[in-house]
Design a protein around this motif. Structure first.
Motif, PDB file in Angstrom:
ATOM      1  N   PHE A  28      40.024  27.911  21.730  1.00  0.00           N
ATOM      2  CA  PHE A  28      39.888  26.768  22.619  1.00  0.00           C
ATOM      3  C   PHE A  28      39.351  27.184  23.981  1.00  0.00           C
ATOM      4  CE2 PHE A  28      40.523  22.816  24.521  1.00  0.00           C
ATOM      5  CZ  PHE A  28      41.391  22.884  25.596  1.00  0.00           C
ATOM      6  N   ASN A  29      39.944  28.232  24.554  1.00  0.00           N
ATOM      7  CA  ASN A  29      39.520  28.650  25.886  1.00  0.00           C
ATOM      8  C   ASN A  29      38.157  29.320  25.884  1.00  0.00           C
ATOM      9  OD1 ASN A  29      41.705  27.940  27.813  1.00  0.00           O
ATOM     10  ND2 ASN A  29      42.930  29.062  26.323  1.00  0.00           N
ATOM     11  N   SER A  30      37.829  30.017  24.804  1.00  0.00           N
ATOM     12  CA  SER A  30      36.489  30.610  24.727  1.00  0.00           C
ATOM     13  C   SER A  30      35.444  29.515  24.647  1.00  0.00           C
ATOM     14  CB  SER A  30      36.367  31.524  23.503  1.00  0.00           C
ATOM     15  OG  SER A  30      37.288  32.568  23.584  1.00  0.00           O
ATOM     16  N   MET A  31      35.824  28.394  24.054  1.00  0.00           N
ATOM     17  CA  MET A  31      34.910  27.261  24.022  1.00  0.00           C
ATOM     18  C   MET A  31      34.707  26.702  25.429  1.00  0.00           C
ATOM     19  SD  MET A  31      35.471  23.603  22.164  1.00  0.00           S
ATOM     20  CE  MET A  31      36.694  22.988  23.287  1.00  0.00           C
ATOM     21  N   LEU A  32      35.812  26.593  26.168  1.00  0.00           N
ATOM     22  CA  LEU A  32      35.729  25.962  27.487  1.00  0.00           C
ATOM     23  C   LEU A  32      35.031  26.812  28.527  1.00  0.00           C
ATOM     24  CD1 LEU A  32      39.239  24.378  28.062  1.00  0.00           C
ATOM     25  CD2 LEU A  32      37.112  23.216  27.522  1.00  0.00           C
ATOM     26  N   ILE A  33      35.096  28.134  28.361  1.00  0.00           N
ATOM     27  CA  ILE A  33      34.725  28.998  29.485  1.00  0.00           C
ATOM     28  C   ILE A  33      33.247  28.938  29.837  1.00  0.00           C
ATOM     29  CG2 ILE A  33      34.269  31.176  28.273  1.00  0.00           C
ATOM     30  CD1 ILE A  33      36.093  32.416  30.528  1.00  0.00           C
ATOM     31  N   LEU A  34      32.415  28.551  28.852  1.00  0.00           N
ATOM     32  CA  LEU A  34      30.984  28.524  29.174  1.00  0.00           C
ATOM     33  C   LEU A  34      30.553  27.260  29.896  1.00  0.00           C
ATOM     34  CD1 LEU A  34      29.221  30.091  26.088  1.00  0.00           C
ATOM     35  CD2 LEU A  34      29.405  31.022  28.366  1.00  0.00           C
ATOM     36  N   THR A  79      36.291  28.019  39.985  1.00  0.00           N
ATOM     37  CA  THR A  79      37.750  28.168  39.930  1.00  0.00           C
ATOM     38  C   THR A  79      38.247  27.922  38.520  1.00  0.00           C
ATOM     39  OG1 THR A  79      37.730  27.125  42.098  1.00  0.00           O
ATOM     40  CG2 THR A  79      39.874  27.526  41.107  1.00  0.00           C
ATOM     41  N   PHE A  80      37.693  26.875  37.892  1.00  0.00           N
ATOM     42  CA  PHE A  80      38.121  26.566  36.536  1.00  0.00           C
ATOM     43  C   PHE A  80      37.747  27.695  35.585  1.00  0.00           C
ATOM     44  CE2 PHE A  80      39.837  23.951  33.430  1.00  0.00           C
ATOM     45  CZ  PHE A  80      38.992  23.816  32.348  1.00  0.00           C
ATOM     46  N   HIS A  81      36.544  28.229  35.762  1.00  0.00           N
ATOM     47  CA  HIS A  81      36.086  29.344  34.927  1.00  0.00           C
ATOM     48  C   HIS A  81      37.067  30.512  35.004  1.00  0.00           C
ATOM     49  CE1 HIS A  81      32.976  31.947  33.078  1.00  0.00           C
ATOM     50  NE2 HIS A  81      33.308  32.854  33.973  1.00  0.00           N
ATOM     51  N   LYS A  82      37.518  30.807  36.246  1.00  0.00           N
ATOM     52  CA  LYS A  82      38.454  31.923  36.414  1.00  0.00           C
ATOM     53  C   LYS A  82      39.798  31.632  35.756  1.00  0.00           C
ATOM     54  CE  LYS A  82      36.534  32.974  40.860  1.00  0.00           C
ATOM     55  NZ  LYS A  82      36.780  32.930  42.292  1.00  0.00           N
ATOM     56  N   LEU A  83      40.275  30.396  35.907  1.00  0.00           N
ATOM     57  CA  LEU A  83      41.553  30.037  35.300  1.00  0.00           C
ATOM     58  C   LEU A  83      41.499  30.190  33.787  1.00  0.00           C
ATOM     59  CD1 LEU A  83      42.733  26.837  37.169  1.00  0.00           C
ATOM     60  CD2 LEU A  83      43.921  29.004  36.993  1.00  0.00           C
ATOM     61  N   VAL A  84      40.414  29.693  33.209  1.00  0.00           N
ATOM     62  CA  VAL A  84      40.265  29.810  31.757  1.00  0.00           C
ATOM     63  C   VAL A  84      40.203  31.283  31.359  1.00  0.00           C
ATOM     64  CG1 VAL A  84      38.749  29.278  29.812  1.00  0.00           C
ATOM     65  CG2 VAL A  84      39.159  27.563  31.535  1.00  0.00           C
ATOM     66  N   MET A 106      43.597  32.722  31.258  1.00  0.00           N
ATOM     67  CA  MET A 106      44.302  32.256  30.063  1.00  0.00           C
ATOM     68  C   MET A 106      43.839  33.045  28.840  1.00  0.00           C
ATOM     69  SD  MET A 106      46.631  30.191  29.234  1.00  0.00           S
ATOM     70  CE  MET A 106      46.932  28.518  29.716  1.00  0.00           C
ATOM     71  N   ILE A 107      42.541  33.335  28.772  1.00  0.00           N
ATOM     72  CA  ILE A 107      42.027  34.142  27.667  1.00  0.00           C
ATOM     73  C   ILE A 107      42.686  35.515  27.682  1.00  0.00           C
ATOM     74  CG2 ILE A 107      39.994  35.382  26.822  1.00  0.00           C
ATOM     75  CD1 ILE A 107      38.318  33.012  27.334  1.00  0.00           C
ATOM     76  N   CYS A 108      42.827  36.108  28.872  1.00  0.00           N
ATOM     77  CA  CYS A 108      43.466  37.430  28.964  1.00  0.00           C
ATOM     78  C   CYS A 108      44.904  37.366  28.472  1.00  0.00           C
ATOM     79  CB  CYS A 108      43.445  37.946  30.404  1.00  0.00           C
ATOM     80  SG  CYS A 108      41.807  38.339  30.979  1.00  0.00           S
ATOM     81  N   LEU A 109      45.621  36.319  28.903  1.00  0.00           N
ATOM     82  CA  LEU A 109      47.016  36.183  28.481  1.00  0.00           C
ATOM     83  C   LEU A 109      47.126  36.083  26.971  1.00  0.00           C
ATOM     84  CD1 LEU A 109      50.029  35.567  29.109  1.00  0.00           C
ATOM     85  CD2 LEU A 109      49.408  33.168  29.176  1.00  0.00           C
ATOM     86  N   HIS A 110      46.310  35.221  26.385  1.00  0.00           N
ATOM     87  CA  HIS A 110      46.395  35.031  24.935  1.00  0.00           C
ATOM     88  C   HIS A 110      45.898  36.241  24.181  1.00  0.00           C
ATOM     89  CE1 HIS A 110      48.047  31.084  24.596  1.00  0.00           C
ATOM     90  NE2 HIS A 110      47.224  30.612  25.499  1.00  0.00           N
ATOM     91  N   THR A 111      44.931  36.967  24.757  1.00  0.00           N
ATOM     92  CA  THR A 111      44.495  38.209  24.122  1.00  0.00           C
ATOM     93  C   THR A 111      45.664  39.177  24.032  1.00  0.00           C
ATOM     94  OG1 THR A 111      42.301  37.933  25.079  1.00  0.00           O
ATOM     95  CG2 THR A 111      42.843  40.103  24.241  1.00  0.00           C
ATOM     96  N   ALA A 112      46.435  39.266  25.120  1.00  0.00           N
ATOM     97  CA  ALA A 112      47.577  40.174  25.123  1.00  0.00           C
ATOM     98  C   ALA A 112      48.582  39.775  24.035  1.00  0.00           C
ATOM     99  CB  ALA A 112      48.255  40.170  26.494  1.00  0.00           C
ATOM    100  N   ILE A 113      48.900  38.477  23.959  1.00  0.00           N
ATOM    101  CA  ILE A 113      49.858  38.009  22.945  1.00  0.00           C
ATOM    102  C   ILE A 113      49.318  38.307  21.553  1.00  0.00           C
ATOM    103  CG2 ILE A 113      51.028  35.991  21.982  1.00  0.00           C
ATOM    104  CD1 ILE A 113      50.854  34.678  24.689  1.00  0.00           C
TER     105      ILE A 113
END
Lengths: 197, 515
Positions: free
Chosen positions: B62-68, B99-104, B107-114
């Protein structure tokens, strides 16, 4: 590209790798993975912690001011003690390469290995370009002078030539990032009168 | 406070919606893998780590979709233009794309860790149950191998006892691509740290383009079908609730439970990232096309303190106050595009930028233009972008504060006000504009004809605010800043201090415009 200090990026990368190593070590130990004893705790967390502590104090930039990391002055003192061992980036490059190898044998820390090896590579690049780690020394705090920068207004009326053309010494401002919108008299597109309606 | 909320309600709404969707997708995927019958046997071996890995994978998709999307600035401009009837607060939201790009990204980093931690457990458990000889359900399931006559009945991807987890990781498509794209992610994050970005922009800019590897790797990552669940037909013959406890008897021909059959989940990441990938590809093509249009430089002015002014013309170019353009100079660098605020007013027949020497590229640009004998370097322009700063015109009294090169957006605004005065524009509410210029080494008369104060050195803000409050009672003063954070704190304090709820006195409204 000439002014890039690769060591700054290598520093960020190494710090990140240290954190990844610590996380991998904790996961492997907590999960009691096969061969966790292979150093999951002793080497990787220790190596990870060591790398983090070494990399935490940011070095000083060659030009311009450097943003310190929060509370880094304590570690700066410790890192300074090692003298040439911590100043020289060749030492850091090979140290990181060495630390990354044992972590490569455990899946949980293999990511840390890869990232630390890359950091080591960037440090090597920095070292070949003659970069060095210089500690950021703290300066005594200056009391802010209210109104101190306000000087006498100029004595001649506008239009005034720019400061360089004037003979009298112009004010020394810190961070004089002047963005002069017009130099000298403004060319007004429509003739202008003195008073505004 | 109310003003603050009014300005930010849309940001809050967008954030809440985004977080809500993340939570929903996570929980939805988690429950389907944690409770679903299809994965009963898989869970026998893996436990909850399966659900954690899949749920975080869903959020990663989901977030990889949003980030672009926030990076498609031409698309955003198009949206801004088509929604010109929308309230300005809505359109300003589009300015917060970075700002939104950075937030997403966070979130990608967090989910990558999980995701990685969960898969570490998964691989470890697969390995353990493959090695175990205790005859438990898990070990029986693990021994279902590729060679079974009844088709694809294997569950455990680790087929032999000699295979190590590392070998499994590096030789399987998901494992190998996973390692690669995580390394790429780490490199992108470390080179995007604010310190690196501000000090060594090229490192950030060029490294960030490895996102292409990330997306390709992500698309391939799911191939291999390692995440396996029971097939539909197999559930009819061997429902876990009926048959799981009798697993020793599965091999008996007369027993009503047969061995379970499994199938791998197909790759689904590509479904999420295909559309944004294509969109971004078109965005880059469009940028290339726009940059090929000819830009004619009509005037070059070298100001003191190493500031270069370029006045240019481009066919079909129209701007509004406060917008910015991206500039490329192929003779300095083919690939780098840098943003600059437009300093000309829309009423003028050219557009201009002021460039200050602040790094490699800008210094080289100034040097290239300083040379008298060589021909003028070619410039390519993309833009304009950004929401116009119309707010300034809504206040009766406006205080525009710019520090250093931060005066550039105000130059555009003030010039525009001047032109509007001249053309007796009745939409203009602004009666007075006061302007403070910081750290100049000479007087700058940007416009004559408007009452302005000229200072030398750093103004004493308390004095300024109290003076303005005295001169303009009963009015609403808009304070606009383009400058450093420290100045922002100071000015906000002054705004609060000198504002009064009493309508007979002045109210100061602080606006940090996004320039």
């Amino acid at each position: 590209m000439g002014q890039i200090e690769w060591a700054m990026w290598a520093n960020e990368q190494a710090l990140a790798s240290g954190l990844i190593l610590i996380t991998g070590g904790i996961v492997a130990t907590a999960g009691q993975f096969t061969q966790w004893y292979f150093g999951a705790y002793s080497i990787f967390s220790v190596a990870g912690v060591f790398v983090c502590l070494l990399e935490y104090p940011r070095g000083k930039r060659r030009k311009g001011s450097t943003m310190e990391r929060c509370g880094q002055k304590y570690m700066t003192k410790v890192v300074k003690l090692f003298g040439p061992l911590s100043r020289n980036y060749y030492v850091r490059a090979f140290l990181h390469l060495g630390l990354s190898v044992p972590a490569g044998f455990l899946l949980a820390t293999i990511l840390g290995t890869a990232c630390l090896a890359i950091a080591s590579g960037i440090y090597l690049l920095a070292a070949t370009r003659g970069e060095q780690w210089t500690p950021i020394e703290s300066k005594p705090k200056e009391r802010p002078q209210v109104g101190g920068t306000i000087k006498q207004p100029p004595s001649n009326p506008p239009p005034r030539p720019p400061a360089e053309a004037r003979k009298k010494p112009s004010e020394e401002q810190d961070e004089a990032a002047g963005a002069g919108v017009s130099s000298g008299p403004q060319e007004n597109p429509i003739p202008v009168t003195d008073e505004v309606v | 406070m109310a003003n603050c909320l009014l300005n930010h309600w849309l940001s809050v709404l967008v954030l809440v919606m985004w977080l809500g969707l993340n939570v929903f997708l996570f929980v939805n995927a988690f429950l389907s893998y944690e409770k679903g019958d299809k994965y009963y046997y898989t869970r026998e071996i893996l436990g909850s780590a399966l659900a954690w890995a899949r749920a975080s994978a869903r959020c990663l998709n989901f977030n990889s979709m949003l980030i672009l999307f926030p990076m498609c600035r031409n698309l955003l401009s198009f949206l801004r233009g088509t929604c010109s009837f929308c309230r300005r607060t809505l359109r300003k939201q589009l300015d917060h794309n970075l700002t939104f790009h950075k937030l997403v990204a966070y979130m990608i980093c967090l989910h990558t860790a999980i995701h990685i931690v969960a898969h570490l457990f998964n691989f470890e458990r697969y390995d353990r149950s493959r090695q175990s000889t205790d005859g438990s359900l898990a070990s029986v399931l693990s021994s279902l191998s590729h060679q079974e006559k009844e088709g694809d009945s294997w569950l455990n991807p680790m087929q032999t006892t000699n295979m190590t987890v590392i070998y499994m990781t590096l030789t399987s498509i998901p494992g190998f691509t996973g390692v690669i794209i995580t390394i790429v992610l780490v490199l992108m994050v470390t080179s995007s740290m604010e310190f690196i970005r501000r000090s060594y922009f090229e490192v950030f800019w060029y490294t960030h383009h490895i996102f292409i590897i990330y997306f390709i790797g992500l698309g391939i990552h799911g191939i291999g079908g390692i995440v396996r669940g029971q097939t539909e037909e197999s559930i009819k013959e061997n429902h876990p609730y009926r048959c799981a406890e009798f697993f020793e008897k599965w091999d008996d021909h007369d027993f009503h439970c047969k061995s379970p059959q499994f199938e791998g989940n197909s790759a689904e990441s590509w479904k999420w990232i295909l559309a944004p990938g294509v969109l971004y590809f078109f965005e880059r093509i469009l940028r290339l096309y726009r940059s090929q249009q000819q830009v004619m430089i009509t005037k070059v002015v070298m100001h003191p303190s190493k500031v270069l002014e370029l006045q240019m013309i481009k066919r079909g170019f129209s701007m509004e106050v406060g917008q910015y353009i991206f500039v490329n100079c192929p003779s300095i660098s083919y690939l780098e595009w840098h943003p600059f605020t437009l300093t000309s007013a829309p009423e003028e027949d050219f557009f201009s930028i002021h460039v200050r020497a602040a790094g490699d590229w800008t210094e080289n640009l100034i040097k290239a233009f300083e040379q008298q004998n060589s021909p003028i370097p070619k410039i390519e322009v993309d833009g304009p972008f950004g929401t116009a700063s119309e707010d300034v015109f809504q206040y009766e009294v406006a205080m525009l504060i710019g520090a250093g090169i931060g005066v550039t957006p105000f130059a555009s605004i003030l010039k525009s006000i001047w032109y509007k005065f001249q053309h007796a524009d009745h939409n203009l509410k602004t009666q007075t504009a006061g302007h403070a210029a910081l750290n100049f080494d000479k007087a700058t008369d940007i416009l004559t004809g408007l009452k302005h104060k000229t200072f030398f050195g750093r103004p004493m803000w308390d004095k300024e605010f109290s003076t303005i409050a005295t001169i303009h009672p009963k009015s609403v003063v808009g304070v606009f800043l383009c400058g450093p954070q420290a100045l922002e704190k100071c000015l906000r304090k002054c705004c609060h201090q000198y504002s009064s709820l009493d309508p007979r006195k002045t109210q100061f409204y602080f606006n940090k415009e996004n320039f």
